[in-house]
Design an enzyme around this catalytic site. Sequence first.
Site, short mmCIF file in Angstrom:
data_model
loop_
_atom_site.label_atom_id
_atom_site.label_comp_id
_atom_site.label_asym_id
_atom_site.label_seq_id
_atom_site.Cartn_x
_atom_site.Cartn_y
_atom_site.Cartn_z
N HIS A 1 27.75 66.29 34.56
CA HIS A 1 28.22 65.33 34.50
C HIS A 1 29.72 65.74 33.90
CE1 HIS A 1 28.63 61.33 32.11
NE2 HIS A 1 29.39 62.20 31.46
N ASN B 1 35.65 60.44 34.08
CA ASN B 1 34.09 60.86 35.33
C ASN B 1 34.93 61.92 35.87
OD1 ASN B 1 33.08 58.91 33.00
ND2 ASN B 1 31.64 61.08 34.00
N ARG C 1 29.30 52.04 32.86
CA ARG C 1 29.24 52.33 31.42
C ARG C 1 29.69 53.15 30.72
NH1 ARG C 1 28.18 56.46 28.96
NH2 ARG C 1 27.57 57.80 30.40
N ASP C 2 30.20 54.36 31.37
CA ASP C 2 30.68 55.41 31.17
C ASP C 2 32.55 55.12 30.54
OD1 ASP C 2 31.68 57.68 29.63
OD2 ASP C 2 30.87 59.15 31.76
N HIS D 1 33.66 65.62 33.13
CA HIS D 1 34.84 64.47 32.66
C HIS D 1 35.97 65.66 33.07
CE1 HIS D 1 33.78 61.06 30.75
NE2 HIS D 1 32.78 61.59 30.37
N CYS E 1 35.56 59.36 26.79
CA CYS E 1 34.37 59.21 25.52
C CYS E 1 34.69 58.70 24.76
CB CYS E 1 33.23 59.95 25.23
SG CYS E 1 32.07 59.99 23.75
#
Length: 310
Positions: free
Chosen positions: A209, A251, A17-18, A211, A242
């Site tokens: 979370h 990430n 996803r990310d 990055h 993002c």
Amino acid sequence: MSMQLPQRVKIVEVGPRDGLQNEPEVVPAEIKIGLIDRLTDAGLPMIEATSFVSPKWVPRMADAAQVMAGIRRKAGVGYPVLVPNMKGLEGALAANAEEVAVFAAATETFSQRNTNCSIAESFERFKPVIETALAHGLKVRGYISVALVCPYEGEVDAQAVVPVARQLYDMGCYEISLGDTTGAATPGKTQQLIEALARHVPVNKLAGHFHDTYGQALANILASLQMGVAVFDSSVSGLGGCPYSPGATGNVATEDVLYMLDGLGIETGVSMQQLLVASEFICGFLRRPSVSRAGRALLAKRRRAAQAAA
Ligand code: HMG
Ligand code: MG
């Protein structure tokens, strides 16, 4: 090491996803499915599979239903999906998702850029989403973007994050993931944030979370572990970024996190060898090397051993 660290950590893999939401190249659904299935085989307990967001905003996630229909779901493994609104939740329910994640922001500018609404409006949106999800027996995770540094507003005060975390928790999120969206935060600031939040939300309900834009993510994870946080989001091969955080890279790489946790003797249930299989699969498709330092070192070592044996 003298400090008390958690004995077990849950790694939440967010690469599909990310990582892939920001990928310049089109990644077909079957590749995403192949990646998620390999991540399942690696023993990851949670794999954020996709997001049911507006394809006008994030075109790369337009195949969410297809991805959810194609993956092999292993019992006991969570496959959460992001949902920004009721439409997203409807998509998630139709796809038989068992877990969703809502995403808030700690600054007004980021909230507008990412979801086209104010922070207060985002909570108005979440209310029916969370209520309906819980009524259907789904689990709901909450994200707070820019919990440390905002690409538009700069340094974020921990006190601004407290009410956002509180509301997500009070509304029924079982876990709050603190997003260092820009990857600019450093360990002292990370610990200050956790300290401030832990007065309002149990520390075992918090996740990190990070990055890795500025190379601080592992240090931030260690700093969080020292504060009792035991859930971390990461992305295989360090994929991603993002779309609403200009210049932010992916990430922290799952391989790097796993290497550190293995070294600290912290249990995760994840197999490095199988994780490298997933990494080689997606990097092979994208035709670029992994950005994971540990992953690259381990693959290079494996190549040297194969050459020596040949
Ligand atoms: P909007 O334009 O204000 O919404 O966007 P709208 O309700 O006016 O809808 C616009 C169009 O999108 C309509 O289509 C809707 O039907 C459609 P049209 O009528 O024009 O043909 N639409 C949808 N389609 C599919 N699924 C949906 C959906 N909703 C509307 N769920 C909205 C508001 C929230 C929808 C939009 O801003 C959006 O989708 N934002 C998502 C942005 C995003 O995905 N960002 C990345 C994820 S967050 C992240 O990466 C941070 C994180 O990793 C933590 C960290 O690192 O900080 C989690
Ligand atoms: Mg993120």
